[in-house]
Write an enzyme that holds these catalytic residues in place. Structure first.
Site, PDB file in Angstrom:
ATOM      1  N   LYS A   1      -2.041  -7.044   1.127  1.00  0.00           N
ATOM      2  CA  LYS A   1      -1.462  -6.518   2.377  1.00  0.00           C
ATOM      3  C   LYS A   1      -1.948  -7.347   3.573  1.00  0.00           C
ATOM      4  O   LYS A   1      -1.201  -7.536   4.538  1.00  0.00           O
ATOM      5  CB  LYS A   1      -1.819  -5.042   2.545  1.00  0.00           C
ATOM      6  CG  LYS A   1      -1.134  -4.125   1.525  1.00  0.00           C
ATOM      7  CD  LYS A   1       0.374  -4.126   1.689  1.00  0.00           C
ATOM      8  CE  LYS A   1       1.064  -3.185   0.718  1.00  0.00           C
ATOM      9  NZ  LYS A   1       2.537  -3.175   0.859  1.00  0.00           N
TER      10      LYS A   1
ATOM     11  N   TYR B   1      -5.366  -5.440  -3.923  1.00  0.00           N
ATOM     12  CA  TYR B   1      -4.188  -4.834  -3.291  1.00  0.00           C
ATOM     13  C   TYR B   1      -4.308  -4.935  -1.767  1.00  0.00           C
ATOM     14  O   TYR B   1      -3.383  -5.373  -1.082  1.00  0.00           O
ATOM     15  CB  TYR B   1      -4.061  -3.374  -3.753  1.00  0.00           C
ATOM     16  CG  TYR B   1      -3.141  -2.519  -2.920  1.00  0.00           C
ATOM     17  CD1 TYR B   1      -1.781  -2.776  -2.850  1.00  0.00           C
ATOM     18  CD2 TYR B   1      -3.646  -1.438  -2.174  1.00  0.00           C
ATOM     19  CE1 TYR B   1      -0.937  -1.982  -2.068  1.00  0.00           C
ATOM     20  CE2 TYR B   1      -2.820  -0.645  -1.415  1.00  0.00           C
ATOM     21  CZ  TYR B   1      -1.461  -0.923  -1.355  1.00  0.00           C
ATOM     22  OH  TYR B   1      -0.636  -0.145  -0.582  1.00  0.00           O
TER      23      TYR B   1
ATOM     24  N   LEU C   1       7.748   6.577  -1.334  1.00  0.00           N
ATOM     25  CA  LEU C   1       8.108   6.588   0.091  1.00  0.00           C
ATOM     26  C   LEU C   1       9.599   6.363   0.299  1.00  0.00           C
ATOM     27  O   LEU C   1      10.197   6.973   1.187  1.00  0.00           O
ATOM     28  CB  LEU C   1       7.336   5.482   0.830  1.00  0.00           C
ATOM     29  CG  LEU C   1       6.060   5.893   1.536  1.00  0.00           C
ATOM     30  CD1 LEU C   1       5.476   4.728   2.316  1.00  0.00           C
ATOM     31  CD2 LEU C   1       6.362   7.043   2.481  1.00  0.00           C
TER      32      LEU C   1
ATOM     33  N   ASN D   1      -3.887   1.075   4.841  1.00  0.00           N
ATOM     34  CA  ASN D   1      -5.274   1.275   5.283  1.00  0.00           C
ATOM     35  C   ASN D   1      -6.254   0.503   4.392  1.00  0.00           C
ATOM     36  O   ASN D   1      -7.411   0.319   4.780  1.00  0.00           O
ATOM     37  CB  ASN D   1      -5.615   2.768   5.306  1.00  0.00           C
ATOM     38  CG  ASN D   1      -5.730   3.361   3.916  1.00  0.00           C
ATOM     39  OD1 ASN D   1      -6.786   3.334   3.308  1.00  0.00           O
ATOM     40  ND2 ASN D   1      -4.639   3.896   3.376  1.00  0.00           N
TER      41      ASN D   1
ATOM     42  N   SER E   1       1.666  -0.832  -5.197  1.00  0.00           N
ATOM     43  CA  SER E   1       1.142   0.036  -4.135  1.00  0.00           C
ATOM     44  C   SER E   1      -0.251   0.582  -4.426  1.00  0.00           C
ATOM     45  O   SER E   1      -0.735   1.432  -3.682  1.00  0.00           O
ATOM     46  CB  SER E   1       2.113   1.196  -3.910  1.00  0.00           C
ATOM     47  OG  SER E   1       2.201   1.982  -5.074  1.00  0.00           O
TER      48      SER E   1
ATOM     49  N   SER F   1      -1.939   7.717   4.394  1.00  0.00           N
ATOM     50  CA  SER F   1      -1.477   8.349   3.150  1.00  0.00           C
ATOM     51  C   SER F   1      -0.202   9.115   3.487  1.00  0.00           C
ATOM     52  O   SER F   1      -0.264  10.156   4.146  1.00  0.00           O
ATOM     53  CB  SER F   1      -2.524   9.330   2.614  1.00  0.00           C
ATOM     54  OG  SER F   1      -3.797   8.724   2.551  1.00  0.00           O
TER      55      SER F   1
ATOM     56  N   GLY G   1       8.830  -2.277  -0.708  1.00  0.00           N
ATOM     57  CA  GLY G   1       8.722  -2.709  -2.102  1.00  0.00           C
ATOM     58  C   GLY G   1       7.423  -3.431  -2.401  1.00  0.00           C
ATOM     59  O   GLY G   1       6.911  -4.176  -1.563  1.00  0.00           O
TER      60      GLY G   1
HETATM   61  P1  NAI Z   1       5.601   3.153  -4.928  1.00  0.00           P
HETATM   62  O1  NAI Z   1       4.750   2.414  -5.902  1.00  0.00           O
HETATM   63  O2  NAI Z   1       5.987   4.543  -5.236  1.00  0.00           O
HETATM   64  O3  NAI Z   1       6.932   2.329  -4.632  1.00  0.00           O
HETATM   65  C1  NAI Z   1       6.970   0.926  -4.582  1.00  0.00           C
HETATM   66  C2  NAI Z   1       8.308   0.479  -5.126  1.00  0.00           C
HETATM   67  O4  NAI Z   1       8.322  -0.964  -5.126  1.00  0.00           O
HETATM   68  C3  NAI Z   1       8.567   0.940  -6.567  1.00  0.00           C
HETATM   69  O5  NAI Z   1       9.792   1.653  -6.650  1.00  0.00           O
HETATM   70  C4  NAI Z   1       8.628  -0.348  -7.365  1.00  0.00           C
HETATM   71  O6  NAI Z   1       9.570  -0.328  -8.437  1.00  0.00           O
HETATM   72  C5  NAI Z   1       9.008  -1.372  -6.292  1.00  0.00           C
HETATM   73  N1  NAI Z   1       8.604  -2.720  -6.703  1.00  0.00           N
HETATM   74  C6  NAI Z   1       7.444  -3.086  -7.290  1.00  0.00           C
HETATM   75  N2  NAI Z   1       7.490  -4.389  -7.601  1.00  0.00           N
HETATM   76  C7  NAI Z   1       8.694  -4.846  -7.209  1.00  0.00           C
HETATM   77  C8  NAI Z   1       9.332  -6.122  -7.277  1.00  0.00           C
HETATM   78  N3  NAI Z   1       8.745  -7.191  -7.842  1.00  0.00           N
HETATM   79  N4  NAI Z   1      10.573  -6.233  -6.753  1.00  0.00           N
HETATM   80  C9  NAI Z   1      11.187  -5.171  -6.195  1.00  0.00           C
HETATM   81  N5  NAI Z   1      10.649  -3.939  -6.107  1.00  0.00           N
HETATM   82  C10 NAI Z   1       9.399  -3.786  -6.609  1.00  0.00           C
HETATM   83  O7  NAI Z   1       4.809   3.088  -3.534  1.00  0.00           O
HETATM   84  P2  NAI Z   1       5.056   3.990  -2.239  1.00  0.00           P
HETATM   85  O8  NAI Z   1       4.021   5.020  -2.180  1.00  0.00           O
HETATM   86  O9  NAI Z   1       6.473   4.370  -2.155  1.00  0.00           O
HETATM   87  O10 NAI Z   1       4.721   2.932  -1.084  1.00  0.00           O
HETATM   88  C11 NAI Z   1       5.731   2.126  -0.507  1.00  0.00           C
HETATM   89  C12 NAI Z   1       5.054   0.987   0.247  1.00  0.00           C
HETATM   90  O11 NAI Z   1       4.186   1.516   1.240  1.00  0.00           O
HETATM   91  C13 NAI Z   1       4.209   0.093  -0.651  1.00  0.00           C
HETATM   92  O12 NAI Z   1       4.345  -1.241  -0.217  1.00  0.00           O
HETATM   93  C14 NAI Z   1       2.793   0.581  -0.399  1.00  0.00           C
HETATM   94  O13 NAI Z   1       1.857  -0.467  -0.595  1.00  0.00           O
HETATM   95  C15 NAI Z   1       2.872   1.020   1.043  1.00  0.00           C
HETATM   96  N6  NAI Z   1       1.922   2.074   1.346  1.00  0.00           N
HETATM   97  C16 NAI Z   1       2.143   3.358   0.914  1.00  0.00           C
HETATM   98  C17 NAI Z   1       1.265   4.375   1.218  1.00  0.00           C
HETATM   99  C18 NAI Z   1       1.528   5.797   0.858  1.00  0.00           C
HETATM  100  O14 NAI Z   1       0.721   6.642   1.250  1.00  0.00           O
HETATM  101  N7  NAI Z   1       2.584   6.117   0.143  1.00  0.00           N
HETATM  102  C19 NAI Z   1       0.013   4.077   1.965  1.00  0.00           C
HETATM  103  C20 NAI Z   1      -0.119   2.691   2.365  1.00  0.00           C
HETATM  104  C21 NAI Z   1       0.818   1.753   2.074  1.00  0.00           C
HETATM  105  C1  15L Z   2      -2.068   3.170  -0.291  1.00  0.00           C
HETATM  106  O1  15L Z   2      -2.017   2.042   0.177  1.00  0.00           O
HETATM  107  C2  15L Z   2      -1.313   3.542  -1.516  1.00  0.00           C
HETATM  108  O2  15L Z   2      -0.097   2.842  -1.608  1.00  0.00           O
HETATM  109  C3  15L Z   2      -1.066   5.030  -1.625  1.00  0.00           C
HETATM  110  O3  15L Z   2      -0.637   5.323  -2.941  1.00  0.00           O
HETATM  111  C4  15L Z   2      -2.320   5.839  -1.275  1.00  0.00           C
HETATM  112  O4  15L Z   2      -3.301   5.550  -2.229  1.00  0.00           O
HETATM  113  C5  15L Z   2      -2.807   5.455   0.102  1.00  0.00           C
HETATM  114  O5  15L Z   2      -2.949   4.053   0.244  1.00  0.00           O
HETATM  115  C6  15L Z   2      -4.140   6.105   0.458  1.00  0.00           C
HETATM  116  O6  15L Z   2      -5.065   5.382   0.815  1.00  0.00           O
HETATM  117  O7  15L Z   2      -4.219   7.328   0.408  1.00  0.00           O
END
Ligand code: NAI
Ligand code: 15L
Length: 264
Positions: free
Chosen positions: A138, A134, A13, A110, A73, A163, A70
């Site tokens: 959240k 997880y 993201l 979600n 995820s 998503s 961060g």
């Molecule tokens: P991602 O896993 O690609 O990115 C998360 C980033 O957080 C990674 O670059 C990782 O290195 C960093 N990270 C992990 N542990 C860390 C720490 N201890 N200190 C500093 N940085 C740390 O996940 P994505 O898809 O980019 O999601 C971003 C956020 O949005 C997450 O919090 C995720 O839970 C939330 N989210 C994302 C969704 C999606 O559809 N992409 C859906 C729901 C929530």
């Molecule tokens: C999340 O919370 C995850 O970070 C993402 O990787 C997807 O799995 C998303 O939910 C989802 O439910 O599609």
């Protein structure tokens, strides 16, 4: 605003969003535990582990807003989730409190409500039903945001993202998808709102089959413009529809509900 801190900036993201934040902030402080190139004169990179309290204190200093992406995820063992998603969230809110309470957008998920079935329509005030550790982490983040709002007045937009990827990837995501452009528009609304409070917002595009009701946060003026419908045909053609009793077809959290409690 002058400077927006983006945590988790090296992730999926963060990568999708960083080129879409020009209208939100003059400069970006991009941060992650992983290395990345800041790219461009309007951004700086600070490597930081969210679990390191002193490092997070310094990270937040001088920022006018925080896009908190961060953390872990996906579903993992508790010891992997704990540092970033529990300790890290506490560190971030303490740092914000020490540095003028910059507004925070917290990327919730979600999976805080993943055990609701897909035939249920949800408003943001329904009881939480996390579908794994997880999701529980959240829920913790949402609770910290609420606590710091009630106790200190810290403003947070709690965005329960469905998503958020370039395109929906399967049948469930036709309901849960939020386009990156819609997320960017939401980020702008959150940081521009004269008064925010601590609302829960469903992070979802204008999909025909969405399950979530954002009426309570209409005051933000966010109107998603994209829909998953143009992708339906391609998904139908490329991916087999899940059986009617498969987790991906029954629960809002989909496959996450079928994950075990992972051991370290
Ligand atoms: P991602 O896993 O690609 O990115 C998360 C980033 O957080 C990674 O670059 C990782 O290195 C960093 N990270 C992990 N542990 C860390 C720490 N201890 N200190 C500093 N940085 C740390 O996940 P994505 O898809 O980019 O999601 C971003 C956020 O949005 C997450 O919090 C995720 O839970 C939330 N989210 C994302 C969704 C999606 O559809 N992409 C859906 C729901 C929530
Ligand atoms: C999340 O919370 C995850 O970070 C993402 O990787 C997807 O799995 C998303 O939910 C989802 O439910 O599609």
């Amino acid at each position: 605003m002058s400077k927006l801190l983006v945590t988790g900036a090296a992730g999926g993201l963060g990568t999708l969003m960083r080129g879409r934040l020009d209208s939100v902030a003059k400069t970006l402080r991009l941060s992650d535990i992983a290395e990345m190139e800041p790219g461009g004169a309007d951004a700086e990179f600070v490597r930081c582990d969210l679990a390191d309290r002193n490092a997070v204190m310094s990270l937040v200093e001088g920022c006018d807003g925080i896009l908190h992406l961060g953390g872990v995820s996906i579903e993992k063992s508790f010891d992997k989730i704990l540092p970033a998603n529990i300790v890290g969230v506490y560190n971030l809110y303490e740092a914000a409190r020490a540095h003028g309470m910059p507004r925070i957008l917290f990327a919730s998920s979600n999976h805080t409500i993943g055990y609701y079935t897909q035939d249920t329509h949800l408003t943001a005030d329904v009881p939480l039903r996390p579908d794994g550790l997880y999701g529980v982490s959240k829920c913790f983040g949402e609770a910290v945001a609420s606590l710091y709002h009630d106790k200190f007045g810290q403003e947070t937009a709690i965005v329960r993202i469905g998503s958020c990827f370039e395109k929906p990837r399967d049948h469930r995501m036709l309901s849960t998808w939020m386009s990156p452009d819609d997320f960017a528009r939401l980020i702008e609304c959150v940081f521009r709102a004269p008064r925010l409070g601590c609302p829960v917002i469903w992070g979802v595009s204008d999909n025909d089959t969405r399950w979530w009701d954002n009426t309570a946060t209409a005051f933000l003026g966010w109107k998603p413009k994209d829909s998953s419908e143009p992708f339906r045909e391609a998904i139908d053609a490329a991916i087999e529809r899940p059986d009617a009793d498969a987790p991906d077809a029954v629960y809002q959290g989909g496959k996450f509900t079928a994950e075990p409690i992972h051991r370290s």
